[in-house]
Every structure is written in structure tokens, then in C-alpha cells.
Scaffold this active site. Structure first.
Site, mmCIF file in Angstrom:
data_model
loop_
_atom_site.group_PDB
_atom_site.id
_atom_site.type_symbol
_atom_site.label_atom_id
_atom_site.label_comp_id
_atom_site.label_asym_id
_atom_site.label_seq_id
_atom_site.Cartn_x
_atom_site.Cartn_y
_atom_site.Cartn_z
ATOM 1 N N SER A 196 31.046 -8.286 -2.206
ATOM 2 C CA SER A 196 30.024 -9.161 -1.618
ATOM 3 C C SER A 196 30.344 -10.614 -1.920
ATOM 4 C CB SER A 196 28.653 -8.838 -2.218
ATOM 5 O OG SER A 196 28.550 -9.393 -3.521
ATOM 6 N N ASP A 197 29.797 -11.511 -1.108
ATOM 7 C CA ASP A 197 29.778 -12.904 -1.520
ATOM 8 C C ASP A 197 28.861 -12.986 -2.747
ATOM 9 O OD1 ASP A 197 30.126 -15.614 -1.751
ATOM 10 O OD2 ASP A 197 29.797 -16.041 0.365
ATOM 11 N N TRP A 198 28.916 -14.105 -3.436
ATOM 12 C CA TRP A 198 28.275 -14.227 -4.754
ATOM 13 C C TRP A 198 26.743 -14.294 -4.614
ATOM 14 C CZ3 TRP A 198 32.889 -13.118 -4.828
ATOM 15 C CH2 TRP A 198 33.679 -13.113 -5.959
#
Ligand code: BGC
Length: 735
Positions: free
Chosen positions: A281-283
Site C-alpha cells: 500500500s501507499d503509506w
């Protein structure tokens, strides 16, 4: 967008690993990781040896640094100031994943007190402007080498979101508005990174095309349009780059968050495209535990950020106990991560910190990229290149006495030599604003030792105009700072438009050099004879700009995005939206939109001048499998060595837009030299994705192939009759 998820189960099965019969985790030696076999086999065997806790530990990535947020301490083993860290399984010889941002170079997180000073390439958009996959590969290889030397084995690179919104603050990280160009360039950069036996991502999947409301914005577009634009860019980048991981985006697509999107992550990515790697995932982009895991997310990133907590071991175990998540799914998630680690060398070729870096060689890579991506937009009366006989030159603004601008956010690379202009606002996220210490003024003085070059900082317009009036030539450096998490105005920052007007009024021989994140409006364009777009030109940007201005380098960049003449030409002229982002333009992104609506841009997609001239002849196109292949002869008709980008544009019988890019090739030519170039045309570009007949459908009829120097300067056209055809959703090019 209303997707049918009916093929989900089939797609899941397609993407599954054949896990050997279920032996429980057992004592296994550290050499277990060295067992022979394919990456799939090794990953599958490894999963069998792992305890549930060990498998769960692979699914959770920590923020690699102690900030933000306050109070969070990265686990031992994380590399200071980096983007992320996933502990390894030492018992089984599985190393940690050390993650760094690396679109432009090895980055240090903004809040870190100590910076890792590394080599910055020009922006991703500048590299795309070279239209040169080999150069993109070389840049990726350079970054990957620095990452390996720093002990990073996962690079959060491969940024390929399409430029639907020229005000997107991250456009500088991406590769422009066309799916073919963006996919080829990003794919080559990914392959370059991975040539170091480390792993790169492709990001941000999908339709993360603006920063305004990036955490919740909901991209809405019809499925066929999505397939032919944003998804096609990812598909091509994945086919060409084979990234070990795909980073799902913050935003929603058709109502669902990208990181819990069965259609995107399972049906399309794994099922139809056959993608074998893992999804991280993105952060802080995850919003659920079982739903995300069952949709195809394998690893949640950014633990330590308040909102990243969905894949912690307690929640995953609870989901298993509640029957919401099968343990086999956890096996599959861990196996996908391990498979990429095996496939890309992370386990066989361990990284370690503190290795030597050849900065001189890496600066040369960066400089070549900058020199190949700078675009000469306008050159009336051949004002450029500056001759050695130029007596007095006024250089104005843009901190050109000190350095060149770079883009902000997680991709920010800190240069060796430090920030040339510290203290500019914003000094904290989404800043700081960083200038690389490569001064155009000093470089111009080196190249034109007999000229008198004086600098004015441009804050006082009247003083700048007086200096310009007293000089033979005036050069104004126009800047626009852009960064992750913000969108920007479509102009130069502050009062710089007025500065250009004042200088141009004082001296008709005014050159404007732009350092911008992407396109800007230029209300003064008609009043200056020469304009150069230098983007964010990277660590050696001052030298690259000076060499192009003086003709030591013949400009060869071409625009990877349309430069509009006014805001009202855009599909969405209002300020970037929040909430539902209804992309009515569908797949007619960028030049396709301008062409379909008869808008006259300031500078069209593909445009770029040279100090020499080129001619195209003998264009031929013929069928080649499902696609086409075209040949064209390119001649350097001038008296300087130079490079030209031959662009092929296609037109179909019933397309929404008059033309689309079908292929391209960059050719270097000596004066008078001719070369014949052969350019394959992907069959997907001759087709449309029609919702009620999934796949790539080509209508029968007359298709044209045109060779051009830009999307609006076509020199030669041939017509070819094609029969109808249909390629299934899982069609992929050979090889
Ligand atoms: C960005 C990603 C980046 C990540 C880690 C996020 O804010 O959107 O592109 O890789 O941070 O730094």
C-alpha cells in the site's frame, strides 16, 4: 464506474501459487532460503516452513524513520530517515526489506535531521521528455546502484500516473499524459533499478492523478476509458519493467479505495495481466483488514503513521478467527512477497550499507538525462544558441547564481553539496524547497569566458529591466515549485510573469528558461523570441542548461504533455476538485482532448525544436501479427549533430479523438546523415476497449499512420485497411 466482479474467483485462482501440502512450520536451517528452484517454487517452499507469526510479520511495513509521528520509534534494523522497513525472518535466512523513495534518486524523508546526500536525476517528466528508454534505464540503474550501496533493496520508484490534471503537484515525478510514452519510460526506469538485483515498485495504482483530496478523492470514469488510459500506462510499464511490487494508491476509484479494490488488484492486475509480484500500500492508504487482504493487498506500509494499523498481527489473526480471512490467503500474501524477493535477487544478493558510490559517474548520468530532456519551445530568429561573440548577458531570477530547483515531497533527494538556497518557504512538509548546487551563472561564465554576465535576482523588476536594457541578451529563469500533497497554480510562482514582461519590454532579445514541475501558462510567450523548458533538471542542471543555451548540446527534448494556452481549455478548468472526480474526458487525455475539442494549445504534445533541422521520408506501414510495423527515413538536413524523436500517430475510423501516439524512436544523426528507423505498433493502440465486449476491439476500416515531429506537425501519412479484430482482456505482447 460500475465494475463487474463476477470473474473475481477465477482471477484469484489464476493468481494463486501451488503451495505444497500443508506441513506445519518446522525447524528449518538458515540455509532454507538458498534451496534451489524457481522464485515461485522457493517462495512456496519457504511459506511452508514459516510460522503464522512469521508470515504475518511480512505483511506489515514500518515507517523507516522516527518521524513523523511523535513518539514512534522505528524498529531496530530500519535505515535512518528512510521510507520503510519490513523485518526479515533471520531464522530462515530471509533479509529485511529496506525501502527508500527513489523516483528521482535515493531520497531521505523530509523530517530527517541528517540527510543522505545522493545523486538526483532530473524530474521524471524531464526524463520522459527525452523519449529515450535507454536513458531512463541508465537513470534507474544509477539510482539502483546508489540504493544498493546504501543498503536499500526495495525502491519506491516507477511513478506512472497520467497527467490528466496539469496542476497536479506530483506531475514532475510522473511521465506525462500519454499511456504509451509514460509506460515505456517508467518501465525502462524500473528495469534499470532492478538491474542492480533489487526490487522496484510501479505506483500509484490507480488514477492518483491529483493531490487535492488525495486520501479520499474518488476517480470516476467508464471502464473502457480507464483501460485505455491510466491502466494502459501501468500495464505497459509492468510488461516492460517487471517490477517486483505494485503500490496501490491513496484515492478511491469508482467508489472503492485502491488498496481494497478486487477489480484493480485481482481481476485486472493478477488475473488479466498475470502479474506475479506483490501489492504494497501507499503509506497509510489502507482502510480495512479482511476486505483489503481478500481484494489482493499483500502488505500494508507506513506503520507508525496513525492511520496505518490494519495489517497488524492482532487484527489479521482476529480476522482469521472470525472466518473473514482464510489462512491460505495469508500464505498466498506471504508467498507473493517472498516470490518477488527471490525473483529480484534480494535473498541471493544481500545489500549492505556504506558501500562506495561513484558520484562523478552518477552526476554524468544525471547531466546527460537533463541535456536530453530539456525542450526548446521557441527560438525565433535563431536567437539561440548564444554565440561566443555575445558581449553582455543579463541573467535574471530563479536563484540562477546558486543552483537549480527540485520538486518536493517524499521523492526529494538531498544533494551532495547541500541545499544551495536554504530557508525558502515552506521549510517543513510539503517542503523544504531544495535548490541543487549547480549554478547556471557559473556554468555560463565557464562556457562564455569572453562575455560579461551579470546577475540580478529579479525581486526588483525595474532593476532587472535596467540590467536587461544595458545588455545584448537577457535570460530570465522562471520557476514553479511543486510538491507531493499539494496541487499548484498553472503559472510561474509569485510575480515572475510580470518580471518576464518587464524584462522583455526592456530588451527584445529575451530568453526565458523555465524550471517547472509541468506545464505553465505563459501570458508573455508572444513577447519573447526564445523559451527553453528545463523542468527540474537535477543535480547537474546548471551545467545542462548552460550547455544547451550555448549550443554545446543541441536540444532534443520533446514535450511529454500539452502546454495549454488557457485554463478554460482543460477538461476541468475549475480549481482541482474534492470528492467525486468525474473524468468526463475519459480516455481522451491531454493532446487527445485538445485535438478532439479543437483547442489550440500554447505548445502541443511532442513539440520540441533543435538547432538543426530534420526531414522524414519514405514512411511505410504494414501489418505485423495483430499490430503494425512502420519504417521511416530520418535525415539531419542541417549543419549540426543532433537527435530527433520520430513520433508515429494513428487515426482510426471511429475514434473519440483524431489521433493517438502509436510509437516513437529517438535517433542521433550527424549533419547530412540519414537513418531508416523501424517502429512496431502495439495492436492495443489500434483498438478500443468496449465495455460490452471486454477486450481490445478493432473495427474494420481505413487506419492512418503519420510520422511527425509533434502531435500537431505531421509530415507524412500512409493509410492501411485493416480487418476487424478482437483481443481478449488477458492479451499480452510476446516476450
Ligand atoms: C507517497 C509515496 C511514497 C511513500 C513513502 C507517500 O506519501 O505517496 O509515493 O513512496 O509516501 O515515502
Amino acid at each position: 464506474m460500475h465494475f463487474s466482479y463476477s470473474t473475481m474467483a477465477a482471477a484469484l485462482a489464476l493468481s494463486g501459487f501451488a503451495l505444497p501440502g500443508s506441513t506445519s512450520a518446522q525447524e528449518a536451517p538458515v540455509e532454507a532460503a538458498q534451496a534451489p528452484g524457481s522464485a515461485d517454487e522457493r517462495a512456496a517452499s519457504m511459506v511452508v516452513l514459516m510460522t503464522l507469526e512469521e508470515k504475518l510479520s511480512l505483511l506489515k511495513g514500518f515507517f523507516g524513520t522516527d518521524f513523523p509521528p511523535a513518539g514512534f520509534e522505528a524498529p531496530d534494523g530500519a535505515r535512518y530517515g528512510s521510507a520503510g522497513y519490513v523485518p526479515g525472518v533471520p531464522r530462515l535466512g530471509i533479509p529485511p526489506q529496506w525501502q527508500a523513495d527513489a523516483g528521482i534518486g535515493v531520497a531521505t524523508q523530509g523530517g530527517a535531521a541528517e540527510k543522505r546526500a545522493r545523486t538526483a536525476l532530473p524530474s521524471g517528466l524531464a526524463v520522459a521528455a527525452s523519449w529515450d528508454p535507454q536513458l531512463a534505464f541508465a537513470g534507474g540503474a544509477m539510482i539502483g546502484a546508489e540504493a544498493r550501496a546504501d543498503g536499500f533493496n526495495v525502491l519506491l520508484a516507477g511513478s506512472v500516473n497520467l497527467m490528466r490534471e496539469p496542476r497536479n503537484g506530483r506531475n514532475f515525478e510522473y511521465a506525462g499524459e500519454d499511456p504509451l510514452l509514460a509506460g515505456i519510460i517508467a518501465g525502462a526506469a524500473i528495469a534499470g533499478v532492478q538491474s542492480n538485483r533489487i526490487l522496484a515498485t510501479v505506483k500509484h495504482f490507480a488514477v492518483n492523478d491529483q493531490e487535492t483530496d488525495r486520501n479520499d478523492g474518488n476517480a470516476i470514469l467508464e471502464e473502457g476509458a480507464l483501460r485505455m488510459s491510466d491502466l494502459l500506462a501501468f500495464q505497459i510499464a509492468i510488461e516492460r519493467g517487471d517490477p517486483g511490487a505494485v503500490m496501490c494508491a491513496y484515492n478511491r476509484v469508482g467508489g472503492l479505495y485502491s488498496c481494497e479494490h478486487p477489480f484493480l488488484l485481482t481481476q485486472v492486475l493478477r488475473g488479466e495481466w498475470g502479474y506475479p509480484g506483490y501489492v504494497l500500500s501507499d503509506w497509510g492508504a489502507v482502510h480495512s483488514t479482511a476486505a483489503a487482504a481478500n481484494s489482493g493487498l499483500d502488505q500494508e506500509s507506513g506503520f507508525g503513521l496513525q492511520r496505518a494499523d490494519w495489517f497488524n498481527a492482532d487484527k489479521l489473526r482476529a480476522a482469521i478467527q472470525a472466518g473473514e480471512l482464510a489462512e491460505e490467503q495469508v500464505d498466498l500474501m506471504a508467498a507473493r512477497i517472498l516470490r518477488s524477493m527471490f525473483a529480484h535477487g534480494l535473498i541471493d544478493d544481500l545489500v549492505s550499507e556504506g558501500q562506495p558510490i561513484d558520484f562523478a559517474a552518477h552526476r554524468a548520468v544525471s547531466q546527460q538525462a537533463a541535456e536530453s530532456g530539456i525542450v526548446l519551445l521557441k527560438n525565433e530568429g535563431s536567437l539561440l544558441p548564444l554565440g561566443r561573440e555575445t558581449g553582455r548577458i543579463a541573467l535574471i531570477g530563479g536563484h540562477a547564481d546558486k543552483g537549480v530547483l527540485s520538486g518536493g515531497g517524499s521523492s526529494q533527494v538531498y544533494p551532495d553539496g547541500g541545499n544551495a538556497v536554504p530557508g525558502l518557504e515552506p521549510t517543513t512538509w510539503p517542503g523544504p524547497v531544495v535548490y541543487y548546487p549547480s549554478s547556471p551563472l557559473e556554468e555560463l561564465r565557464k562556457l562564455l569566458p569572453d562575455a560579461t554576465i551579470e546577475y540580478a535576482d529579479g525581486t526588483d523588476h525595474a532593476a532587472a529591466a535596467r540590467l536587461a536594457a544595458a545588455s545584448d541578451i537577457a535570460i530570465v529563469m522562471g520557476t514553479q515549485w511543486a510538491s507531493e500533497s499539494i496541487d499548484v497554480e498553472l503559472n510561474l510562482d509569485g510575480e515572475q510573469d510580470a518580471l518576464v514582461e518587464a524584462v522583455a519590454a526592456a530588451n527584445p532579445d529575451t530568453v526565458v528558461v523555465l524550471q517547472t514541475g509541468g506545464p505553465v501558462l505563459m501570458p508573455w510567450a508572444g513577447k519573447v523570441p526564445a523559451i527553453l523548458e528545463a523542468w527540474y533538471p537535477g543535480r547537474m542542471g546548471g551545467a545542462a542548461i548552460a550547455r544547451v543555451l550555448t549550443g554545446a548540446v543541441n536540444p532534443s527534448g520533446h514535450l511529454p504533455a500539452t502546454f495549454p494556452d488557457s485554463l478554460d481549455q482543460l477538461p476541468w478548468p475549475g480549481a482541482p476538485r474534492t470528492g467525486d472526480l468525474v473524468y468526463d474526458e475519459g480516455a481522451t487525455v491531454g493532446y487527445e482532448w485538445f485535438d478532439a475539442n479543437g483547442h489550440e494549445p500554447l505548445f502541443p504534445f511532442g513539440h520540441g525544436l533543435s538547432y538543426t533541422s530534420f526531414a522524414f521520408d519514405h514512411l511505410v506501414a504494414k501489418r505485423d501479427g495483430e499490430g503494425l510495423v512502420a519504417t521511416v527515413e530520418v535525415t539531419n538536413a542541417g549543419d549540426r549533430r543532433g537527435a530527433e524523436v520520430v513520433q508515429l500517430y494513428l487515426s482510426g475510423p471511429a475514434w473519440d479523438a483524431p489521433r493517438r501516439l502509436g510509437g516513437f524512436a529517438r535517433v542521433e544523426l550527424e549533419p547530412g546523415e540519414s537513418k531508416s528507423v523501424t517502429i512496431p505498433i502495439d495492436p492495443r493502440l489500434l483498438a478500443d476497449w468496449v465495455a460490452d465486449r471486454p477486450g481490445w476491439t478493432r473495427a474494420a476500416g481505413a487506419y492512418t499512420v503519420s510520422a511527425g515531429r509533434s502531435s500537431r506537425e505531421l509530415t507524412d501519412t500512409v493509410t492501411i485497411e485493416l480487418p476487424p479484430s478482437h483481443l481478449p482482456p488477458d492479451w499480452r505482447p510476446e516476450g
